[in-house]
Design an enzyme around this catalytic site. Structure first.
Site, PDB file in Angstrom:
ATOM      1  N   HIS A   1      -3.149   3.148  -1.257  1.00 53.81           N
ATOM      2  CA  HIS A   1      -3.624   3.851  -2.453  1.00 53.81           C
ATOM      3  C   HIS A   1      -2.529   3.841  -3.515  1.00 53.81           C
ATOM      4  O   HIS A   1      -1.366   3.519  -3.235  1.00 53.81           O
ATOM      5  CB  HIS A   1      -4.058   5.280  -2.124  1.00 53.81           C
TER       6      HIS A   1
ATOM      7  N   HIS B   1      -0.555   5.842  -5.163  1.00 50.95           N
ATOM      8  CA  HIS B   1       0.439   6.885  -5.368  1.00 50.95           C
ATOM      9  C   HIS B   1       1.827   6.260  -5.289  1.00 50.95           C
ATOM     10  O   HIS B   1       2.060   5.332  -4.511  1.00 50.95           O
ATOM     11  CB  HIS B   1       0.289   7.997  -4.333  1.00 50.95           C
TER      12      HIS B   1
ATOM     13  N   HIS C   1       4.559   9.537   7.704  1.00 49.52           N
ATOM     14  CA  HIS C   1       4.404  10.249   6.433  1.00 49.52           C
ATOM     15  C   HIS C   1       4.834  11.708   6.624  1.00 49.52           C
ATOM     16  O   HIS C   1       4.088  12.652   6.376  1.00 49.52           O
ATOM     17  CB  HIS C   1       2.959  10.162   5.930  1.00 49.52           C
TER      18      HIS C   1
ATOM     19  N   HIS D   1      -8.679  11.099   0.525  1.00 51.85           N
ATOM     20  CA  HIS D   1      -7.496  11.522  -0.226  1.00 51.85           C
ATOM     21  C   HIS D   1      -7.927  11.834  -1.656  1.00 51.85           C
ATOM     22  O   HIS D   1      -9.107  11.768  -1.997  1.00 51.85           O
ATOM     23  CB  HIS D   1      -6.438  10.414  -0.177  1.00 51.85           C
TER      24      HIS D   1
ATOM     25  N   ASP E   1       4.757   6.833  -4.038  1.00 51.32           N
ATOM     26  CA  ASP E   1       5.544   6.651  -2.820  1.00 51.32           C
ATOM     27  C   ASP E   1       4.989   5.553  -1.918  1.00 51.32           C
ATOM     28  O   ASP E   1       5.602   5.211  -0.914  1.00 51.32           O
ATOM     29  CB  ASP E   1       5.665   7.972  -2.046  1.00 51.32           C
ATOM     30  N   HIS E   2       3.850   4.981  -2.293  1.00 56.63           N
ATOM     31  CA  HIS E   2       3.259   3.905  -1.507  1.00 56.63           C
ATOM     32  C   HIS E   2       3.256   2.570  -2.245  1.00 56.63           C
ATOM     33  O   HIS E   2       2.997   1.538  -1.622  1.00 56.63           O
ATOM     34  CB  HIS E   2       1.827   4.266  -1.118  1.00 56.63           C
TER      35      HIS E   2
ATOM     36  N   ASP F   1      -2.657   7.815   3.636  1.00 55.94           N
ATOM     37  CA  ASP F   1      -2.731   9.253   3.397  1.00 55.94           C
ATOM     38  C   ASP F   1      -4.183   9.694   3.519  1.00 55.94           C
ATOM     39  O   ASP F   1      -5.064   9.163   2.823  1.00 55.94           O
ATOM     40  CB  ASP F   1      -2.225   9.592   1.997  1.00 55.94           C
TER      41      ASP F   1
END
Length: 317
Positions: free
Chosen positions: A62, A64, A268, A139, A66-67, A210
């Site tokens: 996804h 975001h 995570h 999510h 941090d990914h 996530d």
């Protein structure tokens, strides 16, 4: 040859001294599959001694930071290394615009052909020996869980049975091993199941991304050898897990139990557990016995009947 799974980033949201941001690498023979690409992913790949082979695929769960924020750096690094082989990137809606806009703003050139695809549920990649499938996770925004599924392998071939049925050594044996019916020296048909054991299931690994616990990820995880699941919080923070659309250790364990997986890997991990993730392990083990907490630079060597663990390096040194 075993499959190797290497955790390069296991933290949630922000990096810690011990944990980088989400990135997991799967080495399958000559292929390298990267699941999520947090900041500094390419440096951690170098530290871990992971090369950049010809067959390279990147799967983003996804959009975001941090990914995905490590993806531009990785793509630019590959170009600075004068890579010539194609690179394939798969991700949710927005992945194409993200890469193209960053490339335009940073004005870096790419030395290889870059293929970017927005995925939908179902088969994302199919190769000769494996498929990668996607399903929607739960999510804040469009998010996917992925499964790596090795195709069934032929059962053991029995030469003595072939000879007894009048099939001489040579090309006909290979045809039988390829699943084809042949005629023996008497002109009679001989079928593969007469000389071979049943096919053997391949390895299945699931990456949840996530997510809150949900039926789609549960279904994708059924009978997996390894389930790598969001475990951002301990069970006492269930309300925060719900509001932040993540899972607790106990919830991940419940999914693993219902899905009949062999090994659950918690990842995570919130920075609040940076020095003591034992509480997550303890809570998960109350509901599912075979579980570990992922660490940066942890390598799992996986065969159908066994998983061995080793730490490639100590991130504190």
């Amino acid at each position: 040859m075993s499959v190797k799974l290497i955790f390069l980033g296991t933290s949630a949201g922000l990096p810690t001294v011990k944990r980088g941001l989400s990135c997991i690498v799967l080495k399958y023979h000559g292929d390298l599959l990267i699941f999520d690409c947090g900041e500094g992913a390419q440096r951690n790949m170098m530290i871990a001694g992971i090369g950049f082979p010809k067959n390279l695929k990147i799967f983003i769960t996804h959009m975001h930071g941090d990914h995905v924020l490590g993806l531009p750096g990785l793509l630019q690094t590959l170009s600075l290394m004068d890579r010539k082989y194609d690179v394939y990137v798969y991700g949710p809606k927005g992945i194409v615009d993200f890469i193209m806009k960053v490339k335009e703003l940073l004005q870096f050139q790419i030395s290889y052909d870059l293929h970017i695809s927005e995925v939908t549920p179902g088969i994302v990649v199919e190769e000769r020996d494996y498929v990668v499938k996607a399903t929607e996770a739960m999510h804040f925004q469009q998010s996917y869980a992925y499964s790596f599924e090795e195709k069934p392998k032929p059962g053991r071939f029995h030469p003595d049975k072939a000879l007894a049925l009048g099939v001489p050594r040579g090309p006909l044996w290979k045809m039988l091993q390829e699943g084809k019916c042949v005629l023996n020296m008497f002109g009679e048909p001989v079928f593969p199941h007469q000389v071979m054991d049943p096919p053997r299931d391949g390895i299945k690994i699931v990456f949840s991304g996530d997510t809150r616990p949900c039926g789609s990820v549960l279904n994708l995880s059924m009978n997996a050898d390894i389930l790598i699941h969001d475990s951002t919080f301990d069970d006492s923070l269930i309300d925060k897990a719900i509001s932040d659309m993540h899972s607790t250790a106990g919830e991940a364990a419940e999914i693993a139990s219902k899905a009949n997986v062999k090994l659950l890997v918690l990842t995570h991990i919130s920075a609040r557990y940076s020095s003591s993730p034992e509480v997550l392990l303890k809570q998960a083990k109350e509901k599912f016995s075979n579980v570990i907490v992922a660490e940066d630079f942890l390598e799992l060597s996986i065969s159908k009947n066994a998983v061995s663990l080793r730490r490639l390096i100590d991130p504190m040194k």
